[in-house]
Design an enzyme around this catalytic site. Structure first.
Site, PDB file in Angstrom:
ATOM      1  N   ASP A  30      15.184  13.544  77.750  1.00  0.00           N
ATOM      2  CA  ASP A  30      15.319  12.744  76.816  1.00  0.00           C
ATOM      3  C   ASP A  30      13.519  12.624  76.376  1.00  0.00           C
ATOM      4  OD1 ASP A  30      14.166   9.816  76.619  1.00  0.00           O
ATOM      5  OD2 ASP A  30      16.346   9.465  76.681  1.00  0.00           O
ATOM      6  N   GLN A  93      22.641  -0.395  75.161  1.00  0.00           N
ATOM      7  CA  GLN A  93      22.583   0.908  74.000  1.00  0.00           C
ATOM      8  C   GLN A  93      21.463   0.481  72.876  1.00  0.00           C
ATOM      9  OE1 GLN A  93      26.328   2.231  72.269  1.00  0.00           O
ATOM     10  NE2 GLN A  93      25.893   3.705  71.848  1.00  0.00           N
ATOM     11  N   HIS A  99      26.287   8.926  74.048  1.00  0.00           N
ATOM     12  CA  HIS A  99      24.875  10.216  74.687  1.00  0.00           C
ATOM     13  C   HIS A  99      25.100   9.796  76.583  1.00  0.00           C
ATOM     14  CE1 HIS A  99      22.523   6.692  73.773  1.00  0.00           C
ATOM     15  NE2 HIS A  99      21.684   7.103  75.157  1.00  0.00           N
TER      16      HIS A  99
END
Ligand code: AMP
Ligand code: ZN
Length: 133
Positions: A30, A93, A99
């Protein structure tokens, strides 16, 4: 035209730091890490979230979540991991390609989630269950 950033990552059109991939799934770091090795695991095909991904493809994604978690345990000794997936804007989100976050955790990392709980709603449980029959 597909402008989804995660689709671009899968196609190699946007940069990413790959952790794992197979035919169906891609895992990468990330870009705004909440912890070292904060990882995202995604299906290679575009699905928005939990509501539209077929069960079989979701199984492949969650199997990869397990694989990456075990990799971190074996290679790095990580024994505490939070697995989070947000579906829908009001559920926080932000990228609308399904994901799972894998967030390694440790004591004192300052990342504890705290829910505001409502024990009075227990009184409504029978009604709630009735509604989904
Ligand atoms: P969510 O709120 O669950 O939709 O989180 C989306 C996550 O995607 C965030 O943690 C972002 O930091 C991460 N993210 C967005 N763009 C990228 C990128 N290009 N590479 C890696 N991670 C990204
Ligand atoms: Zn996508």
């Amino acid at each position: 035209m597909n402008t989804c950033i995660f689709c671009k990552i899968v196609k190699g059109e946007a940069n990413s730091w790959k952790i794992y991939e197979n035919e169906d799934v891609y895992a990468f770091l990330d870009i705004h890490p909440a912890a070292r090795y904060h990882t995202l695991v995604i299906p290679k095909k575009h699905y928005t979230n939990i509501f539209d991904i077929p069960e079989k493809e979701l199984q492949a994604v969650i199997a990869a979540v397990k694989k990456v978690s075990k990799l971190y345990e074996e290679k790095l000794g990580i024994k505490n991991i939070q697995i989070i997936s947000n579906s829908g804007a009001e559920a926080q989100q932000e990228v609308f390609h399904l994901h799972f976050h894998i967030v390694p955790r440790k004591r004192g990392d300052g990342q504890n989630l705290r829910w505001v709980t409502h024990s009075e709603w227990v009184n409504d449980f029978d009604n709630m269950i009735e509604k989904i029959q």
